[in-house]
Motif scaffolding. Sequence first.
Motif, PDB file in Angstrom:
ATOM      1  N   ARG A 176      -5.012   6.081   1.471  1.00 30.51           N
ATOM      2  CA  ARG A 176      -3.912   5.227   1.912  1.00 30.51           C
ATOM      3  C   ARG A 176      -4.064   4.878   3.411  1.00 30.51           C
ATOM      4  O   ARG A 176      -3.979   3.710   3.787  1.00 30.51           O
ATOM      5  CB  ARG A 176      -2.599   5.954   1.667  1.00 30.51           C
ATOM      6  N   SER A 186      -4.881  -1.484  -5.044  1.00 31.96           N
ATOM      7  CA  SER A 186      -4.754  -1.868  -3.634  1.00 31.96           C
ATOM      8  C   SER A 186      -6.109  -1.812  -2.951  1.00 31.96           C
ATOM      9  O   SER A 186      -6.482  -2.719  -2.202  1.00 31.96           O
ATOM     10  CB  SER A 186      -3.790  -0.942  -2.907  1.00 31.96           C
ATOM     11  N   LEU A 207      -2.845   2.494  -6.376  1.00 30.41           N
ATOM     12  CA  LEU A 207      -3.550   2.627  -5.096  1.00 30.41           C
ATOM     13  C   LEU A 207      -4.987   2.122  -5.230  1.00 30.41           C
ATOM     14  O   LEU A 207      -5.510   1.462  -4.321  1.00 30.41           O
ATOM     15  CB  LEU A 207      -3.540   4.076  -4.610  1.00 30.41           C
ATOM     16  N   ILE A 232       0.845  -1.196   0.000  1.00 27.90           N
ATOM     17  CA  ILE A 232       0.000   0.000   0.000  1.00 27.90           C
ATOM     18  C   ILE A 232       0.883   1.249   0.000  1.00 27.90           C
ATOM     19  O   ILE A 232       0.601   2.221  -0.687  1.00 27.90           O
ATOM     20  CB  ILE A 232      -0.970  -0.017   1.206  1.00 27.90           C
ATOM     21  N   SER A 271       2.462   1.687  -3.481  1.00 28.14           N
ATOM     22  CA  SER A 271       1.547   2.181  -4.514  1.00 28.14           C
ATOM     23  C   SER A 271       1.737   3.686  -4.686  1.00 28.14           C
ATOM     24  O   SER A 271       1.243   4.477  -3.898  1.00 28.14           O
ATOM     25  CB  SER A 271       0.095   1.898  -4.123  1.00 28.14           C
TER      26      SER A 271
END
Lengths: 283, 269
Positions: free
Chosen positions: B116, B48, B45, B36, B39
Amino acid sequence: MDNLIEVKNVTYEYTDEETVHTAVKNLSLNIKKGSFTVILGHNGSGKSTLAKMLNGLNKPTLGDILVDGINTKDEANELEVRRKVGMVFQNPDNQLVASIVEEDVAFGPENLGLEPSVIRQRVDEALKAVDMYEFRKSTPHRLSGGQKQRIAIAGIIAMQPLCLVLDEPTAMLDPKGRAEIVSTLIKLNHEKGITVILITHYMEEAEKADRVVVMNDGEIISDGAPSEIFKNVEQLKAVGLDVPQTTELLYNLQKNGFSVSTNVISIKEAACEIASALHSEEK
Amino acid sequence: MLKDITFGQYFESNSLIHRTDPRVKIVLMIALIVFIFVSGNMFSLLLSAAFVLLVLIVSRVPFKMYLKNMKAILPVLIFTAIINLFYGEGGTVLLSFWKLTVTTGGIYRSFFMALRIALLIFVSSALTYTTTPNDLTDAIEKLLTPLKFIGLKSAVHTLAMMMTIALRFIPTLIEEAEKIMNAQKARGADLESGGLVQRVKALIPILIPLLISSVRRASDLAEAMECRCYNGGEGKTRMKQMHTSLTDIWVTVACVLYGSFVVLLNILL
């Protein structure tokens, strides 16, 4: 029957703020294999100190204690003595290590370094012996005091000890929990042949024993079958202990001139004793 | 009830994730966190995010539970989003006041950072919801086993024993704290009013008895452990053995696939 534990002229002293106290004074006691012994005594009579000496947690200042022939002073055999004489304490909460019942019971056998499959089998057996098998996945803090104490007992019997020493295991329990523990102990004694040494100050628990040892001030003041011990009502009262309710009743009747004997304990026997006394009174 | 709070919150189920070996789960969680972070652009992302979403669905833990965890971290999330709003580079200027400017780049960056963090929280909750605290402790002990070879043998065992005992005693101590609080309240202690300093002061008559009783408990427990032949973990065996199964391989394969796509997307875009 052989002696499982031999206490030979044992004295235990400890120092507290520079004064030396003697908790146990030149005491000798033999415990037979497979027996159910109750040790009675009020607080400070030295009964807990004696209990902790039986598995080597405390070492005698003078004298020796032999467990199945091994001297508890022998450091090399420390683990062997602890395995042979299992110990259960007053507060069930402070004896449980893991947060899942079966994992807690497995703690002892794991420490002995047994094979996983053997541990599994012993844990299951121990939990069944204390009737807690259905709670094996539960967590101790959701159980009642009596149930927790039974888990503590299971944790000890999973190590397959020869003897179980219980230091006031029922002191923090309600009457229901107390009854559970006593019936569990009787069952273990009868079915598995485990020698039981129960330290208590509840008279009802002493009634069920083969032998009662009364301690006062670090010494044994009387030793015998429950009915023999409870006959001496005055002596027991003098050291701050009570007698079972039936004995108390018969004792008071006797004092008031009825010809009853005080060496019966069960309610039925007591009732018969009173009935026959009344009969002879009528005649 | 206060005592029902346990460290980590396990949700009983029999999903694929629940069945995965806890050791594998911990390692994969760490890998997932790394991916993560790796990314670097929106595409990777989002990939993810899709993978994490898949994990959450497969775990069969109600989505509500995950959102509950997210709620606790919401202030941090919002704070991060706002701060990043002003750090974006490029794009058209949307708003400008004092020394601060908000650009479309800033909005992009703020969304990126918030997503994130959210993903990290989701991944770690997925681990704690699907693994019992005991399994986690055992798995950590097993994973730290290599340390034994560099002379930290007893340290690994001690750490695991400490975690086990802590888990066991959290509910007991919470219950005790409640009891002491009630006892102090019954004697007229005021725990609810007053400023911060006053409230902290009011806690002292609760903490001291709690501390003393914990020390007493610890000494009782030490004695009981000795009676159960505990000698510091020397020669100790375990009743429960952990087994890696086919499930673990599939789960690992899925994670590796996902990881390589993330790397690929990072290189290509």
